[in-house]
Structures are given as structure tokens and as C-alpha cells.
Motif scaffolding. Structure first.
Motif, mmCIF file in Angstrom:
data_model
loop_
_atom_site.group_PDB
_atom_site.id
_atom_site.type_symbol
_atom_site.label_atom_id
_atom_site.label_comp_id
_atom_site.label_asym_id
_atom_site.label_seq_id
_atom_site.Cartn_x
_atom_site.Cartn_y
_atom_site.Cartn_z
ATOM 1 N N LYS A 277 -48.470 -4.866 9.830
ATOM 2 C CA LYS A 277 -48.259 -4.804 8.386
ATOM 3 C C LYS A 277 -48.537 -3.417 7.799
ATOM 4 C CE LYS A 277 -49.682 -9.656 8.032
ATOM 5 N NZ LYS A 277 -50.682 -10.580 7.477
ATOM 6 N N LYS A 278 -49.488 -2.671 8.385
ATOM 7 C CA LYS A 278 -49.870 -1.424 7.738
ATOM 8 C C LYS A 278 -50.482 -0.436 8.730
ATOM 9 C CE LYS A 278 -54.089 -3.781 6.279
ATOM 10 N NZ LYS A 278 -54.872 -4.275 5.145
ATOM 11 N N ARG A 279 -50.482 0.831 8.322
ATOM 12 C CA ARG A 279 -51.125 1.901 9.070
ATOM 13 C C ARG A 279 -52.117 2.621 8.156
ATOM 14 N NH1 ARG A 279 -49.700 4.331 13.674
ATOM 15 N NH2 ARG A 279 -48.005 3.451 14.948
ATOM 16 N N VAL A 280 -53.054 3.337 8.758
ATOM 17 C CA VAL A 280 -54.065 4.054 7.987
ATOM 18 C C VAL A 280 -53.678 5.523 7.852
ATOM 19 C CG1 VAL A 280 -56.450 4.823 7.935
ATOM 20 C CG2 VAL A 280 -55.920 2.509 8.661
ATOM 21 N N GLN B 155 -59.342 7.047 2.537
ATOM 22 C CA GLN B 155 -58.176 6.641 3.303
ATOM 23 C C GLN B 155 -57.342 5.649 2.511
ATOM 24 O OE1 GLN B 155 -60.281 4.913 6.703
ATOM 25 N NE2 GLN B 155 -59.602 2.881 6.075
ATOM 26 N N SER B 156 -56.087 5.527 2.892
ATOM 27 C CA SER B 156 -55.189 4.581 2.245
ATOM 28 C C SER B 156 -54.331 3.919 3.314
ATOM 29 C CB SER B 156 -54.300 5.301 1.220
ATOM 30 O OG SER B 156 -53.578 6.359 1.846
ATOM 31 N N TYR B 157 -53.651 2.862 2.913
ATOM 32 C CA TYR B 157 -52.808 2.132 3.852
ATOM 33 C C TYR B 157 -51.345 2.411 3.556
ATOM 34 C CZ TYR B 157 -56.906 -0.461 5.335
ATOM 35 O OH TYR B 157 -58.135 -0.823 5.841
ATOM 36 N N ILE B 158 -50.585 2.614 4.612
ATOM 37 C CA ILE B 158 -49.144 2.797 4.494
ATOM 38 C C ILE B 158 -48.469 1.549 5.039
ATOM 39 C CG2 ILE B 158 -47.168 4.187 5.208
ATOM 40 C CD1 ILE B 158 -49.089 6.536 5.570
ATOM 41 N N GLU B 159 -47.712 0.881 4.193
ATOM 42 C CA GLU B 159 -47.030 -0.323 4.640
ATOM 43 C C GLU B 159 -45.925 0.028 5.626
ATOM 44 O OE1 GLU B 159 -47.950 -3.339 3.884
ATOM 45 O OE2 GLU B 159 -49.551 -2.652 2.537
ATOM 46 N N LYS B 160 -45.809 -0.755 6.666
ATOM 47 C CA LYS B 160 -44.768 -0.513 7.673
ATOM 48 C C LYS B 160 -43.449 -1.158 7.255
ATOM 49 C CE LYS B 160 -47.939 -0.268 11.586
ATOM 50 N NZ LYS B 160 -48.271 -0.832 12.920
#
Length: 313
Positions: free
Chosen positions: A285-288, A308-313
Motif C-alpha cells: 500500500k505504501k512506501r516510506v 518521514q512521510s508515506y508515498i502511496e503505491k
């Protein structure tokens, strides 16, 4: 002569059959050896807690397609499914989770499940966030990190009395030397200590060199943390390469004693944080994204503040 030819043909046939069997089964076994799994905490606080839904994620879903998976949860419970595997522990404790694949290969992983009281205790331990080296007359910023605190008594070791009463304070030393900072809060029985060295007043040029060096170190740690976050779960050598680099180059204490503060609200030790970064690659679902890194001390890192934040895949 005919018997010799017959025996030769039989031997060659057996050798061919063995070769075929090795071709069919050895690659599969080798492929299974690369399978690993990660236990993902759904509330993203890097703790496994009682009554929290935990997701079990396999690093290579293609390798387990069509295979029979059995999950043994370490408390007598067994799950038999390949995808959408989740489980909730009702009691705190240390559990050995075992993944069995077609009854031929198994992967083990220990996890510690904590109670709500343990979680509260972990997060409420106060920590002093601040540099371990400063200059005479320099305005130094210190803050108390931890939950449940509503009173703060700071003693910076120069005046012999309480110097401040806020969670975050600014203090400057008049005399160079070695000092012990003490912080007493309503959540601690004894004060929390922090050592600091105050150097003689510096020139402007020296100040610029110090600041530049600090930025370089922070950017270097940021780069290696991002590499850990980007590495696939199967790339264990990449994970160890970057964690060992940070630990050996910048730490003066054990890695499990270095505190990582995530987005100013969550806490973890360095080892646990890096494991979380590495295994998040399994999450579809996501990457850091490591946006920023701040450290407390250029020469001896004891705490790392990560934004840090999350990048949706």
C-alpha cells in the motif's frame, strides 16, 4: 558384450533421471529459502500490542502461489491461508511465529506483544533531547520527550538550583566546563541525566564549520535510512550494509539504546526502527520517504529525530 551395453544404458538412464529430479526440485528448494515474512502493526507505532490486529506479509507472493501455507502463532493457534493473513493476540508475551510451506520449508520469527500498560510505560519514559557539546554564551535548546508529563524541573549544573520549568527551554552557559543536566518530571522517581561539554567562546568562522559538518552528517544518515527503506525484504545484505554503516560511524553506545523519534510523536530504538523501514517494502500500500533527519550530537549520536512521510503505491 550385450550385457555390458545393457548395463551402460541402464546406468545412463538412471543418471538422466537423477538429473531431471535435481532440475525439478533443487530450484524450488532454493527459491523457498529466500522466502521471509514480516509482522506489520496496523497502527504504525512500531509496537505489537494486545488486541491490535497484526498483518502477516510474505515477501515473495509469487513464490508461494499454489503452495500450502500454515501459520503457527506460538500460542497454540494455527492459521491456514496464503493471503490476507491477520491475527490478534489477547495476552502479552513473547511468541515464536512459524510459517510452514508445503511441509518442506519453515521460517521462524520471534515477536514481543506488549500490554497497554507496557506501551504507556515505554512512551512515558522521559528523555532529554539536546546537544552534548556547546560553546560558552551559545543559546542551546533542550526539550523533554515522553508522554504523561505536565511538570518539568531543569537544573543545568551551573547555578546550583532549578533553572527552568518548561518542556522546551533555552539555556546558555557562562563558564566553559563539563556539566550534568538534570530533569525531574512528575512521571519519574529520580531525575533524568544528560552530560554536556561547554567549550570556550568560538569565532564566527568556527561556528560555520561546525554547522556545515552537522548538516553533512544528518544528510549522510538520511541517505542511508532511505536506502534501508527502499531495499526489498530479500535484500538482507543491503539492509545490514546501511545499518552497520550508521551504527559504526556515528554511534558511541549500543544501537538499541539510540532513540529514534518519528515525526515528533512516536518512539523506537534504532534497531527496531530500521527493521520497520526495511520490512515496509512488503506492504503493497505504501512506501516510506525520509524527509529530514536531525541528530543530538555530531560526535556521539544518542538520539535521531526523523521526519518521514508515506508515498502511496
Amino acid at each position: 558384450m550385450d550385457n555390458k551395453k545393457t548395463i551402460t544404458i541402464i546406468i545412463l538412464g538412471l543418471v538422466a533421471m537423477v538429473g531431471i529430479l535435481l532440475f525439478l526440485f533443487l530450484p524450488s528448494k532454493s527459491h523457498l529459502a529466500n522466502i521471509d515474512f514480516y509482522v506489520y502493526d496496523t497502527n504504525d507505532n512500531f509496537h505489537y500490542e494486545v488486541n491490535e490486529r497484526l498483518e502477516l506479509l510474505v515477501n515473495d507472493t509469487a513464490a508461494i502461489k499454489g503452495k500450502r501455507l500454515i501459520w503457527e502463532m506460538g500460542n497454540g493457534d494455527t492459521l491456514m491461508r496464503n493471503t490476507d493473513v491477520s491475527y490478534t493476540y489477547r495476552k502479552a508475551g513473547k511468541y515464536l511465529i512459524t510459517l510452514k510451506i508445503d511441509g518442506k520449508h519453515s521460517v521462524n520469527k520471534y515477536i514481543k506483544v506488549i500490554s497497554g500498560l507496557e506501551h504507556e510505560a515505554i512512551d512515558s519514559i522521559p528523555r532529554i533531547n539536546g546537544v552534548s557539546e556547546g560553546y560558552q554564551g551559545e543559546e542551546l535548546v533542550f526539550s523533554a520527550e515522553g508522554y504523561g508529563m505536565d511538570t518539568w524541573l531543569w537544573e543545568f549544573g551551573e547555578s546550583g538550583t532549578v533553572d527552568a520549568y518548561e518542556q522546551q527551554v533555552v539555556y546558555s552557559y557562562d563558564i566553559p566546563g563539563e556539566y550534568t543536566i538534570s530533569l525531574q518530571t512528575n512521571t519519574t522517581k529520580y531525575p533524568v541525566k544528560h552530560r554536556i561539554t561547554i567549550l570556550p567562546r568560538f569565532e564566527k568562522a568556527e561556528e560555520l564549520v561546525t554547522v556545515d559538518s552537522l548538516v553533512l552528517v544528518q544528510n549522510d544518515i538520511k541517505k542511508h535510512l532511505q536506502a534501508i527503506a527502499d531495499a526489498k525484504v530479500s535484500q538482507k545484505s543491503v539492509y545490514y550494509e546501511h545499518t552497520n554503516y550508521i551504527r559504526n560511524k556515528y554511534f558511541c553506545i549500543d544501537a538499541d539504546q539510540v532513540v529514534v523519534v518519528i515525526n515528533d510523536e512516536k518512539y523506537n530504538d534504532f534497531n527496531g526502527y530500521c527493521q520497520g523501514l526495511h520490512f515496509l517494502e512488503s506492504n503493497r500500500k505504501k512506501r516510506v520517504s525520509i524527509d529530514d533527519v536531525k541528530i543530538d550530537d555530531l560526535n556521539c549520536v544518542k538520539s535521531i529525530h526523523v521526519t518521514q512521510s508515506y508515498i502511496e503505491k
